[in-house]
Design an enzyme around this catalytic site. Structure first.
Site, PDB file in Angstrom:
ATOM      1  N   CYS A  98      59.186  33.911  -6.800  1.00 12.15           N
ATOM      2  CA  CYS A  98      59.816  33.918  -5.634  1.00 12.15           C
ATOM      3  C   CYS A  98      60.264  35.427  -5.611  1.00 12.15           C
ATOM      4  O   CYS A  98      59.807  36.340  -6.075  1.00 12.15           O
ATOM      5  CB  CYS A  98      60.789  32.755  -5.545  1.00 12.15           C
ATOM      6  SG  CYS A  98      62.137  32.898  -6.948  1.00 12.15           S
ATOM      7  N   TRP A  99      61.497  35.398  -4.883  1.00  8.36           N
ATOM      8  CA  TRP A  99      61.915  36.849  -4.677  1.00  8.36           C
ATOM      9  C   TRP A  99      62.290  37.431  -5.922  1.00  8.36           C
ATOM     10  O   TRP A  99      62.122  38.475  -6.125  1.00  8.36           O
ATOM     11  CB  TRP A  99      63.339  36.777  -3.607  1.00  8.36           C
ATOM     12  CG  TRP A  99      63.928  38.055  -3.274  1.00  8.36           C
ATOM     13  CD1 TRP A  99      63.178  38.988  -2.435  1.00  8.36           C
ATOM     14  CD2 TRP A  99      65.044  38.537  -3.474  1.00  8.36           C
ATOM     15  NE1 TRP A  99      63.893  40.088  -2.300  1.00  8.36           N
ATOM     16  CE2 TRP A  99      65.075  39.698  -2.761  1.00  8.36           C
ATOM     17  CE3 TRP A  99      66.019  38.288  -4.212  1.00  8.36           C
ATOM     18  CZ2 TRP A  99      66.328  40.641  -2.946  1.00  8.36           C
ATOM     19  CZ3 TRP A  99      67.338  38.693  -4.009  1.00  8.36           C
ATOM     20  CH2 TRP A  99      67.158  40.274  -3.604  1.00  8.36           C
TER      21      TRP A  99
END
Length: 344
Positions: A98-99
């Site tokens: 993810c980020w």
């Protein structure tokens, strides 16, 4: 079973890592802006859900946001498992990110690992990938000696670059990476990628180069490369080639006229009106020649006067038909070999 942590230390490090899939757990808009090469987007939260959870976090409480976010994430992951991931066997090995390697990838990877898949989570998430991209593009640059293929608008530089690649010459197609032909009429179907995604594509292209061989790139900036080869092609041949190469651009109603209109502040009104008339008459070769003589070529010459010291050879090309292009590619290949005899 818990997911393993995978530390990425080089852009090419995924190639030999043995993952069967790379899953981007971020929202679709984050994915569109940039993503790891080869990744598929299976969002833990879509854009609307992410905005909703963020609002609850700020306006209600972090606990309430986590509770609602957790329920949404569980439902989304369940749909992914029952849908696009349903056909994978027990030996399947995904990498999830993810980020920044936090809650979204953690939740997704934990569920996949509990199912029994050999799951890993990218340590540091997309941010760790982005750091490697910037390091390659901004600090390392091309690892191979760069030869710039220069030439005025319509000199078929991109097509010759592709012919060079077919001959085994190492090239980087900047216009291909940007999905744009680098001119006023250069937009292509699908549009240009976001800047970060373009940088990722460029970084991957650079990281994959053989440092022992020269790489040929099309002239796009004075900052690229230290040696240049220039194609010298008559304007009539360039105009005819451009009329053929941009056939798709003239099919869109009003596109050419609108583009010509944007040039009005730079040229006399009579000239703009002449170009509009040629566009209305669909006299594309004549319009291309006028644009080259009065708009593009003077700007190229001004730029070349400032950076002419980089030029090592001028390759005259009289024709831009199939035979002429093949001949030009062969001569460029020979010129590159002359500049870097050990590399070809």
């Amino acid at each position: 079973m818990q997911p393993a942590e995978f530390q990425l230390t080089a852009l090419t490090g995924l190639a030999g890592a043995g993952f069967d899939a790379i899953i981007d757990a971020r929202s679709p808009s984050e994915f569109a802006e940039d993503h790891l090469s080869g990744a598929i987007n299976l969002p833990v939260l879509d854009d609307a859900q992410r905005a909703e959870v963020g609002t609850i976090y700020k306006q209600v409480s972090p606990f309430q946001a986590r509770k609602i976010g957790g329920a949404l994430a569980a439902a989304n992951v369940a749909r992914h498992v029952a849908g696009p991931l349903a056909g994978h066997g027990g030996g399947w090995r995904p990498l999830v990110y993810c980020w920044r390697g936090g809650q979204r990838s953690g939740a997704f990877a934990t569920i996949l690992a509990q199912i029994g898949w050999r799951t890993a989570r990218l340590s540091g998430g997309w941010k760790s990938w982005r750091a490697l991209v910037l390091d390659q593009v901004e600090r390392r640059g091309p690892p191979a000696p760069v030869v710039v293929l220069d030439g005025n608008t319509g000199a078929a530089k991109t097509e010759i670059l592709h012919l060079l690649a077919a001959r085994g010459v190492q090239v980087v197609d900047l216009e291909g990476l940007a999905n744009h032909r680098g001119s006023l009429f250069g937009a292509r179907p699908g549009g240009q990628p976001a800047q970060k995604l373009f940088e990722t594509r460029l970084a991957m292209a650079l990281a994959g180069l053989d440092p022992a061989r020269p790489v040929v790139v099309e002239a796009e900036s004075s900052r690229i490369g230290g040696l240049a080869l220039r194609l010298s092609v008559p304007v009539t041949a360039r105009a005819a080639y451009t009329a053929r190469a941009y056939a798709d651009a003239v099919l869109e109603p009003g596109r050419v006229e609108a583009t010509v209109a944007r040039l009005a502040p730079l040229h006399p009104a009579e000239r703009i009106e002449d170009w509009r008339t040629l566009a209305q008459r669909r006299e594309w070769a004549a319009l291309a020649e006028g644009l080259m003589r009065h708009h593009y070529d003077p700007r190229y010459e001004k730029h070349r006067a400032r950076h002419g010291a980089l030029e090592r050879a001028v390759i005259g090309v009289e024709r831009l038909d199939a035979a002429g292009l093949e001949d030009a590619a062969a001569r460029v290949e020979a010129a590159v070999a002359g500049l870097h005899p050990q590399g070809l």
